[in-house]
Design an enzyme around this catalytic site. Structure first.
Site, mmCIF file in Angstrom:
data_model
loop_
_atom_site.group_PDB
_atom_site.id
_atom_site.type_symbol
_atom_site.label_atom_id
_atom_site.label_comp_id
_atom_site.label_asym_id
_atom_site.label_seq_id
_atom_site.Cartn_x
_atom_site.Cartn_y
_atom_site.Cartn_z
ATOM 1 N N ARG A 192 -21.563 -5.016 19.453
ATOM 2 C CA ARG A 192 -20.601 -4.180 18.717
ATOM 3 C C ARG A 192 -21.296 -3.260 17.704
ATOM 4 N NH1 ARG A 192 -16.420 -8.041 16.263
ATOM 5 N NH2 ARG A 192 -18.228 -9.422 16.203
ATOM 6 N N ILE A 208 8.404 -13.048 10.179
ATOM 7 C CA ILE A 208 8.044 -13.164 11.602
ATOM 8 C C ILE A 208 7.011 -14.265 11.829
ATOM 9 C CG2 ILE A 208 7.258 -11.836 13.626
ATOM 10 C CD1 ILE A 208 10.003 -11.039 12.381
ATOM 11 N N GLY A 209 6.414 -14.794 10.771
ATOM 12 C CA GLY A 209 5.525 -15.942 10.959
ATOM 13 C C GLY A 209 4.308 -15.960 10.083
ATOM 14 N N TRP A 262 -2.876 -11.332 27.033
ATOM 15 C CA TRP A 262 -4.036 -11.169 26.159
ATOM 16 C C TRP A 262 -5.185 -12.102 26.528
ATOM 17 C CZ3 TRP A 262 -0.710 -10.523 21.081
ATOM 18 C CH2 TRP A 262 -0.002 -9.309 21.185
ATOM 19 N N GLU A 265 4.282 -5.033 27.847
ATOM 20 C CA GLU A 265 2.930 -4.619 28.225
ATOM 21 C C GLU A 265 2.568 -4.934 29.678
ATOM 22 O OE1 GLU A 265 0.138 -5.731 25.233
ATOM 23 O OE2 GLU A 265 -1.407 -6.088 26.734
ATOM 24 N N HIS A 310 3.314 -2.026 9.438
ATOM 25 C CA HIS A 310 2.108 -1.311 9.850
ATOM 26 C C HIS A 310 1.664 -0.302 8.796
ATOM 27 C CE1 HIS A 310 3.711 -2.884 13.669
ATOM 28 N NE2 HIS A 310 2.446 -3.209 13.804
HETATM 29 N N1 GLN Z 1 4.177 -14.811 14.681
HETATM 30 C C1 GLN Z 1 3.211 -13.782 14.780
HETATM 31 C C2 GLN Z 1 2.805 -13.319 13.386
HETATM 32 O O1 GLN Z 1 3.609 -13.278 12.535
HETATM 33 C C3 GLN Z 1 3.729 -12.597 15.565
HETATM 34 C C4 GLN Z 1 2.707 -11.508 15.711
HETATM 35 C C5 GLN Z 1 3.088 -10.387 16.627
HETATM 36 O O2 GLN Z 1 4.216 -10.151 16.924
HETATM 37 N N2 GLN Z 1 2.143 -9.642 17.085
HETATM 38 O O3 GLN Z 1 1.677 -12.959 13.150
HETATM 39 ZN ZN ZN Z 2 5.253 -8.352 16.085
#
Ligand code: GLN
Ligand code: ZN
Length: 762
Positions: free
Chosen positions: A19, A438-439, A568, A612, A701
């Site tokens: 890299r 979301i986590g 992935w 994807e 983001h």
């Molecule tokens: N649960 C994951 C997080 O919060 C979801 C990540 C994602 O959607 N790419 O990091």
């Molecule tokens: Zn996400």
């Protein structure tokens, strides 16, 4: 000079075996090195690549495959498609280029999106009616000279004009009827100018990539393809032209290109296997070189050379020359399997990374043209590896197979939604417009250090676990203080949402140096799924139940879904993807069950990669979506009505998978929406979606902290589309890449927005 192509590959990794380019780029962006030093690193990487490809025995070495960021962006710059907001910055060419990729304070970057069905992201050019195409950058010519100085003849590679325009987007403000393709004649003129310069520089072959035609295309697109290559082919002064396609079958474009006045056509015989049957019926090939993509450029398994040779032999005679090649650029695989000294040697012997794939191409080409005897030893060696893999006990787990065979439709079916809803209301007692995340929470340097330290052995397991528990304590306390309704443990133990599970499941191997460019300087290291997937022991339950012990509020268990795990990873190619997906689904199902048994009442199974893996051609969508949906349901249908299943989707336009989202039958779906201002809700309504939904109200983001008023506006917009009893309040995605200061401020605003809107909905 020879007129043939001979053995070749369509492209090669460029980030550096260690890299090197990534490091140099990041140092340059931080102003720690100057342009000269960055250019020197790049020059060395190019020289090493050219030499190694030549020394490996390739007859034709691809050139111009190096990029400081992305090949589509390179093409835009080559032909002067630099939007005004970047041109007027007055930066030098290199910094203008990076500004287009990454943005600067006053000029937001060009968009970035997935390169076909890969996990590589390209920069999306913006084309408007007044974009003027002209040859503005001569890198392609210069690099031929640079290689020639080293004694290597190269074949410059460029994105072809049609694919370039089909992947571009109309500049904001262009008339609704404007399509970038409207500019094809002007762009082709600029390509003609470049071909003239290459010709004058003595370049014999040029490669123009047109992968856009392995996806569904209109008649107008095909007509434009025909016209463009007619025009380029008729030029008096030009190199010989190879038009390369990859990632699938060319369909109608096959006949168009075969009839065009070009010298060579590249076809992908791995992802586009059926092309082999179509070729005999295609007129126009006889006078051309057929570049046969027999070695898979997308996956990391050794090629079955006997089989590839049989295929290759059926092609002889169909074309003037049959040249052996990779199915696509080798950009999508790591450099060299020999660097993987920690891998199980048996698994390693089944793998081919870029260096090994080049060797395979050379062997195949020799066997095809000089006879098998020319390479007997190499063919024997390859055969031994293929046979060993096919018979390996290591890849088989009879219990997993028996379980798969015994699956019944009801394993992928939950109870009635009305019953589930009632049971969950009773069990969870959440306020209207419940708030959650979301986590992941921000991954601090301490967390990363602790993970690295336990891996290297500098701290023991107990110390590591204590640090993770401390982090979970902090994250739980923060969420309670903020007033969130459904909490998470924060995922501090996870380096990556797929890698973590791969490291805990049987049937997966991890590499040390197997980096693949994802975008710009960003690389990923996909795990290798080589065998039947089983879960020897619980993977996440201990962390989540620890978190649940620290709070009265429900803690949501967090898992990655089967489709995303496949998307992935490098996945085995010896059984259908659907079978592998079901195996992964069963492992996740067991984890879901363990979480439920441990008292976890809300469980989220993330499927950000659902879109994807969607095949490039619509005819194959249904088949994919049905197994993708089934595997998610298999993972999540083992629970009681009272257990609430969430899913999370992001990174995409959801149009093509919108029906599948309904079919997932999750109780709650959180979905990226902040940037599109909730439009996805109307799309969901249109297909009859009637479950809980959490459209993201905070764009993670961006480092920007949204104001409470803004979030409340988004919530009101959402309420216009979704009844209050189904609406959830959450960010767009996980918070892992953000800092604590912004996250705390943003979540505070999200929660006060929810509080402000609640009275209106009762
Ligand atoms: N649960 C994951 C997080 O919060 C979801 C990540 C994602 O959607 N790419 O990091
Ligand atoms: Zn996400």
């Amino acid at each position: 000079m020879t007129s043939t192509i001979g053995s070749t590959v369509l492209g090669f990794p460029r980030i550096g075996p260690n890299r090197e380019l990534k490091r140099a780029l990041e140092r340059y962006w931080q102003s720690r090195i100057g342009e000269a030093e960055l250019r020197e690193v790049a020059r060395t990487l190019r020289a090493d690549t050219w030499r190694s490809l030549r020394d490996a025995g390739l007859d034709s070495v691809p050139g111009n495959t190096f990029s400081y960021y992305d090949q589509v962006l390179d093409t835009a710059v080559t032909f002067g498609a630099v939007p005004h907001r970047f041109a007027e910055l007055g930066l030098n060419p290199l910094d203008t280029y990076f500004a287009m990729a990454r943005g600067v304070e006053s000029a937001p970057p060009l968009e970035m999106t997935k390169w076909f069905d890969t996990n590589y992201h390209y920069i999306v050019p913006e084309i408007g009616p007044d974009t003027t195409f002209r040859l503005s950058d001569r890198t392609a010519v210069d690099q031929c000279a640079e290689a020639a100085e080293l004694g290597v003849t190269t074949r410059p590679v460029l994105v072809g004009p049609l694919t370039f325009l089909l992947l571009s987007k109309p500049v904001g403000g262009a008339a609704g009827s404007f399509r970038p393709l409207d500019k094809v004649d002007e762009l082709v003129d600029a390509y003609a100018e470049l071909l003239g310069e290459l010709h004058r520089a003595g370049v014999e072959w040029v490669q123009l990539d047109e992968p856009a035609f392995t996806a569904d295309r209109s008649q107008a697109d095909l007509d434009a393809l025909r016209a463009a290559y007619q025009r380029l082919g008729e030029l008096d002064e030009r190199p010989k032209i190879l038009v390369a396609s990859y990632f699938g079958e060319l369909g109608d474009a096959l006949g168009v290109l075969a009839a065009a006045p070009i010298e060579a056509l590249g076809v992908d015989l791995v992802a586009g296997r059926r092309t082999v049957d179509q070729l005999p019926a295609v007129p126009g090939l006889r006078g051309k070189t057929l570049v046969a993509g027999l070695v898979d450029g997308r996956n990391i398994w050794r090629t079955d050379l006997d089989e590839a040779l049989t295929t290759g032999a059926t092609l002889l005679g169909l074309a003037g020359e049959v040249a052996v090649s990779s199915s696509c650029s080798l950009l999508h695989v790591p450099y060299d399997v020999d660097a993987e000294t920690d891998l199980d040697p048996r698994v390693r012997s089944w793998l081919a990374f870029a260096a090994q794939k080049v060797d395979e191409v050379v062997i195949l080409d020799r066997a095809l043209h000089r006879g098998r005897d020319a390479v007997t030893e190499q063919l024997d060696d390859a055969r031994r590896r293929i046979t060993d893999r096919a018979g390996a006990e290591l890849t088989r787990n009879d219990r997993v197979r028996a379980r798969l065979d015994s699956l019944q439709p009801e394993h992928a079916r939950r109870g009635d939604y009305a019953d589930r809803l009632a049971a969950q209301r009773k069990s969870l007692r959440l306020p209207p417009l419940p708030t959650t995340t979301i986590g992941s929470f921000p991954q601090t340097t301490d967390v990363r250090k602790a993970r690295a330290a336990v891996r290297s052995g500098s701290i023991d397991r107990a110390t590591y676990e204590q640090r993770m528990r401390d982090e979970i304590d902090r994250v739980i306390r923060l969420q309670e203080d903020l007033g969130l309704d459904v909490l998470v443990h924060g995922e501090p133990e996870r380096n990556d949402m797929v890698q973590y599970f791969a490291e805990h499941l049987e049937g997966f191997a991890s590499t040390r140096h197997g980096w693949v460019q994802s975008y710009g300087s960003r690389c990923v290291r996909p795990p290798i799924l080589y065998g039947d997937v089983a879960r020897p022991e619980p993977m996440t339950a201990a962390w989540v139940t620890y978190a649940q012990q620290r709070t009265e509020k429900p803690v949501k268990g967090m898992l990655t879904g089967p489709v995303t795990i496949l998307a992935w990873s490098f996945v085995r190619d010896d059984q259908p993807l659907s079978t592998t997906a079901r195996q992964v689904a069963l492992a996740i199902r067991d984890e879901v069950e363990d979480l439920e048994n441990a008292g976890i009442r809300v469980i989220q199974v993330d499927e950000p990669a659902l879109r994807e893996l969607l095949p490039l051609r619509a005819a194959q969508h249904q088949d994919y979506l049905s197994w993708a949906v089934e595997s998610f349901r298999l993972a999540t249908s083992g629970v009681a009505d009272s257990t609430q299943i969430h899913t999370h989707l992001c990174y995409s336009e959801f149009g093509d998978v919108i029906n599948a989202i309904v079919e997932l039958d999750a109780d709650v779906t959180s979905i990226e929406a902040a940037r599109s201002r909730m439009e996805v809700l109307d799309d969901l309504n249109a297909v009859g979606f009637a479950r809980g939904v959490g459209p993201g109200v905070y764009d993670i983001h961006s480092p920007r902290v949204p104001e409470a008023g803004e979030v409340a506006d988004l919530l009101r917009a959402a309420l216009a589309a979704v009844p209050a009893e189904r609406l959830w309040v959450n960010p767009d995605c996980g918070l892992k890449t953000r800092g604590y200061a912004e996250v705390e401020a943003a979540l505070k605003n999200v929660i006060s927005a929810a509080a402000a809107v609640r009275p209106a909905v009762g």
